[in-house]
Enzyme design. Structure first.
Site, short mmCIF file in Angstrom:
data_model
loop_
_atom_site.label_atom_id
_atom_site.label_comp_id
_atom_site.label_asym_id
_atom_site.label_seq_id
_atom_site.Cartn_x
_atom_site.Cartn_y
_atom_site.Cartn_z
N GLU A 257 24.74 11.01 -14.31
CA GLU A 257 26.07 11.41 -14.80
C GLU A 257 26.93 10.17 -14.66
O GLU A 257 27.22 9.74 -13.54
CB GLU A 257 26.66 12.53 -13.95
CG GLU A 257 25.78 13.76 -13.79
CD GLU A 257 25.73 14.64 -15.01
OE1 GLU A 257 26.54 14.42 -15.93
OE2 GLU A 257 24.85 15.51 -15.07
N CYS A 296 35.44 12.93 -13.78
CA CYS A 296 34.62 12.39 -14.87
C CYS A 296 34.83 13.18 -16.15
O CYS A 296 34.51 12.71 -17.24
CB CYS A 296 33.16 12.45 -14.47
SG CYS A 296 32.70 14.04 -13.82
P1 NAP Z 1 29.43 3.42 -8.29
O1 NAP Z 1 30.04 2.18 -7.81
O2 NAP Z 1 28.40 3.34 -9.34
O3 NAP Z 1 28.87 4.14 -6.99
C1 NAP Z 1 28.25 5.39 -7.06
C2 NAP Z 1 27.26 5.53 -5.93
O4 NAP Z 1 26.21 4.59 -6.08
C3 NAP Z 1 27.86 5.26 -4.55
O5 NAP Z 1 27.29 6.15 -3.63
C4 NAP Z 1 27.41 3.84 -4.27
O6 NAP Z 1 27.34 3.55 -2.89
C5 NAP Z 1 26.04 3.84 -4.88
N1 NAP Z 1 25.53 2.54 -5.25
C6 NAP Z 1 26.21 1.44 -5.62
N2 NAP Z 1 25.36 0.45 -5.94
C7 NAP Z 1 24.10 0.93 -5.76
C8 NAP Z 1 22.79 0.40 -5.92
N3 NAP Z 1 22.60 -0.84 -6.34
N4 NAP Z 1 21.74 1.17 -5.63
C9 NAP Z 1 21.90 2.45 -5.22
N5 NAP Z 1 23.12 3.01 -5.06
C10 NAP Z 1 24.21 2.27 -5.33
O7 NAP Z 1 30.48 4.44 -8.88
P2 NAP Z 1 31.85 4.89 -8.22
O8 NAP Z 1 32.77 3.74 -8.41
O9 NAP Z 1 31.67 5.47 -6.87
O10 NAP Z 1 32.24 6.12 -9.15
C11 NAP Z 1 33.13 6.03 -10.20
C12 NAP Z 1 32.42 6.23 -11.51
O11 NAP Z 1 31.61 7.38 -11.48
C13 NAP Z 1 33.35 6.42 -12.66
O12 NAP Z 1 33.07 5.41 -13.59
C14 NAP Z 1 33.03 7.77 -13.24
O13 NAP Z 1 32.98 7.82 -14.62
C15 NAP Z 1 31.70 8.08 -12.70
N6 NAP Z 1 31.58 9.49 -12.42
C16 NAP Z 1 30.84 10.26 -13.24
C17 NAP Z 1 30.72 11.61 -13.00
C18 NAP Z 1 29.89 12.50 -13.89
O14 NAP Z 1 29.61 13.62 -13.51
N7 NAP Z 1 29.50 12.04 -15.05
C19 NAP Z 1 31.33 12.18 -11.91
C20 NAP Z 1 32.09 11.36 -11.09
C21 NAP Z 1 32.19 10.02 -11.34
P3 NAP Z 1 28.58 2.82 -2.14
O15 NAP Z 1 29.75 3.71 -2.24
O16 NAP Z 1 28.10 2.65 -0.76
O17 NAP Z 1 28.77 1.52 -2.88
#
Ligand code: NAP
Length: 523
Positions: A257, A296
């Site tokens: 997602e 999201c």
């Molecule tokens: P993110 O930076 O991609 O982080 C998401 C998760 O991935 C966090 O738990 C993060 O851990 C982890 N992570 C980061 N790098 C990783 C890697 N290389 N390997 C494995 N895990 C890794 O996203 P975010 O900034 O938290 O979230 C915001 C985004 O999420 C927005 O762009 C939004 O569109 C999207 N979103 C989508 C939905 C949906 O249902 N479609 C819902 C909510 C949010 P750390 O926090 O420890 O870095």
């Protein structure tokens, strides 16, 4: 001493390690909790879940696991007040916005507990009816669904520390699949506290639920054939996950997602003064302000007939001007903060970017914050942009600003509105507001191919409709293309990700024997 968020793996809490990440109150900047770095004994923890957790869960029937979910729900309900306190301190949300996360989780758990109870003592699910392969009708084939024999690793985003856990864990545990959750570090406290409460209650068998806080380092390396991975977060991280060696090598099933530029369309009939016009404007403002736009599913692009662009802009601006932004501890405040100062910087950068191609209808930083220091608090006032000639815009269809930011776009006719919607390249949800249910049905059908959910609103359902951005567990959540291509929830459909579909071929009697412990998978 601030809270230290311990990892729980292999059926045991790991000792406090050197704090590596600080969790801050996004309003005051106070240090409220810490996590360590890379978790210890990851391999043993994953193996324990795969063997002990999986075996214990799969020894139970669907009905028994549903009863377990019901007990989990009761534990969470009993600790509700603490969750609201944590949400306020760590996410900077008003009570109503904390409720979207917390009550949303409890509702989803309760929903799956009820749904699972309906499966009773079944231990496998039948998919469809037998296909007959021989003239004497004795040789047949039946599709069945059996729970996967691995772990479900969840890597979650920062915006839903409660719902994000339980909307995935409820269908997984009901399916009989153990869960390892890695919450986004910045808001991990609420997830960790909920897991700790459930572990302490002793409801789940050892290995059924584990948590890794802090670093994601080494997590993906642990994935093996039969494991599943559900990720919610940014498109860039999704690419890194999908191309990870263990995921590719072991054909790990992945659900993503990711980003989404959801739209909402005001129908051509909905002139100012009509109920649809009013409902549309209210929904747009609610979507921009709920959880400070950190959903999201929020409306990022508001498509309105070009002839009434100014009327919508005026009506929305008047409502947005009423929203007091600041410290949610002050009861006047209707919109709290973003989750962190880092997100504040990201959103401000996104606003500057969109300002390059759009006119600012409402917003800017002129509004004073209530009880919050603008130099410290991660508070951003709502910003509504506008572009009358939507064909000229590019960034607005391409760049998701994850905050209280939306853009009004004028359309010429329905075909043009649909073409603009399509420029999101696949979204979680689109909504449409009109009094013309025939137009809504045609529009919904046209939007369906590029949207996981299409939410239509006529005046008769204006009061009872569940909201453009609210994800109901009975409807699927996910979308194609940019939205990640995933699919979650949707009632029993949500269990499919945690099951393997197999075709069993044999005599009618053999298949009948198989059906004795099965329930039809009716979705
Ligand atoms: P993110 O930076 O991609 O982080 C998401 C998760 O991935 C966090 O738990 C993060 O851990 C982890 N992570 C980061 N790098 C990783 C890697 N290389 N390997 C494995 N895990 C890794 O996203 P975010 O900034 O938290 O979230 C915001 C985004 O999420 C927005 O762009 C939004 O569109 C999207 N979103 C989508 C939905 C949906 O249902 N479609 C819902 C909510 C949010 P750390 O926090 O420890 O870095």
């Amino acid at each position: 001493m601030t809270n230290y968020l311990q990892n729980y793996l292999g059926g045991a809490w790991q000792a406090r390690a050197e704090p590596v990440n600080k969790l801050l109150d996004p309003i005051t900047g106070a240090h409220i909790a810490s996590t360590g770095g890379k978790a210890e004994n990851l391999q043993a923890g994953f193996d324990f879940a795969r063997t002990q957790g999986s075996a214990a869960l799969q020894a139970m029937s669907y009905g028994e696991r549903a009863a377990m979910l019901d007990q989990v729900l009761k534990v969470l309900q009993a600790n509700r007040d603490a969750y609201y306190d944590i949400s306020l301190a760590n996410s900077g949300t008003t009570k109503a916005d904390s409720g979207v996360d917390i009550e949303g989780a409890l509702f989803t758990l309760g929903y799956y507990a009820k749904l699972g109870a309906g499966l009773g003592d079944a231990r496998l699910l039948l998919d469809g009816s037998p296909a007959i392969y021989s003239k004497d009708k004795l040789f047949q084939s039946q599709h069945i669904l059996t729970p996967v024999r691995g772990v479900a690793l969840f890597i979650n985003a920062f915006n839903f520390p409660s719902w994000g856990l339980w909307e995935k864990a409820a269908p997984a545990l009901l399916s009989g699949v153990p869960v390892i959750i890695k919450p986004a570090t910045v808001t991990a406290w609420l997830t960790q506290r909920m897991v700790a409460d459930v572990i302490a209650a002793g409801i789940l068998p050892p290995g059924a639920l584990s948590i890794v806080c802090g670093s994601s380092a080494g997590l993906l390396d642990q994935l093996r054939p039969f494991d599943v991975l559900s990720f919610t977060g940014s498109a860039d991280t999704a690419v890194a996950i999908r191309s990870h060696d263990a995921v590719a090598r072991h054909s790990v099933r992945v659900n993503v997602e990711a980003d989404s530029l959801n739209c909402s369309i005001l129908g051509p009939d909905a002139l100012p003064g009509t109920p649809s016009f009013d409902a549309y404007v209210s929904e747009l403002v609610r979507e921009m302000s709920t959880k400070s736009g950190q959903r999201c599913t929020a409306i990022r692009r508001a498509l309105v007939p070009a002839g009434i662009f100014s009327a919508v802009a005026e009506a929305a601006s008047a409502k947005l001007a009423q929203i007091k932004v600041g410290n949610p501890r002050n009861e006047e405040v209707r919109m709290g903060s973003l989750v962190s100062r880092e997100q504040y910087d990201n959103v401000q950068a996104g606003i500057r970017k969109l300002a390059g191609e759009a006119q600012t209808i409402h917003g800017g930083s002129s509004q004073p914050l209530v009880d919050a220091d603008p130099a410290i608090a991660a508070c951003v006032s709502p910003t509504l942009f506008g572009i009358r000639d939507a064909d000229q815009a590019t960034l607005v269809h391409d760049h998701e600003v994850f905050g209280p930011v939306s853009t009004l776009l004028g359309y010429r006719d329905t075909e043009h509105a649909l073409a603009l919607a399509q420029r999101g390249l696949g979204s979680l949800v689109a909504s449409a507001f009109s009094e013309d249910s025939a137009w809504l049905a045609r529009t919904a059908q046209a939007l369906a191919a590029s949207h996981g959910r299409v939410h239509t609103v006529t005046p008769e359902v204006a009061k009872t409709q569940t909201g453009h951005g609210n994800v109901m567990p009975g409807s699927i959540h996910g979308g194609p293309g940019r939205a990640g291509g995933g699919e979650e929830l949707g009632g029993l459909r949500g269990l499919a990700f945690y099951h393997r579909r197999s075709a069993i071929q044999g005599s009618a009697q053999t298949l009948e024997n198989l059906s004795a412990t099965a329930k039809a998978w009716i979705v």
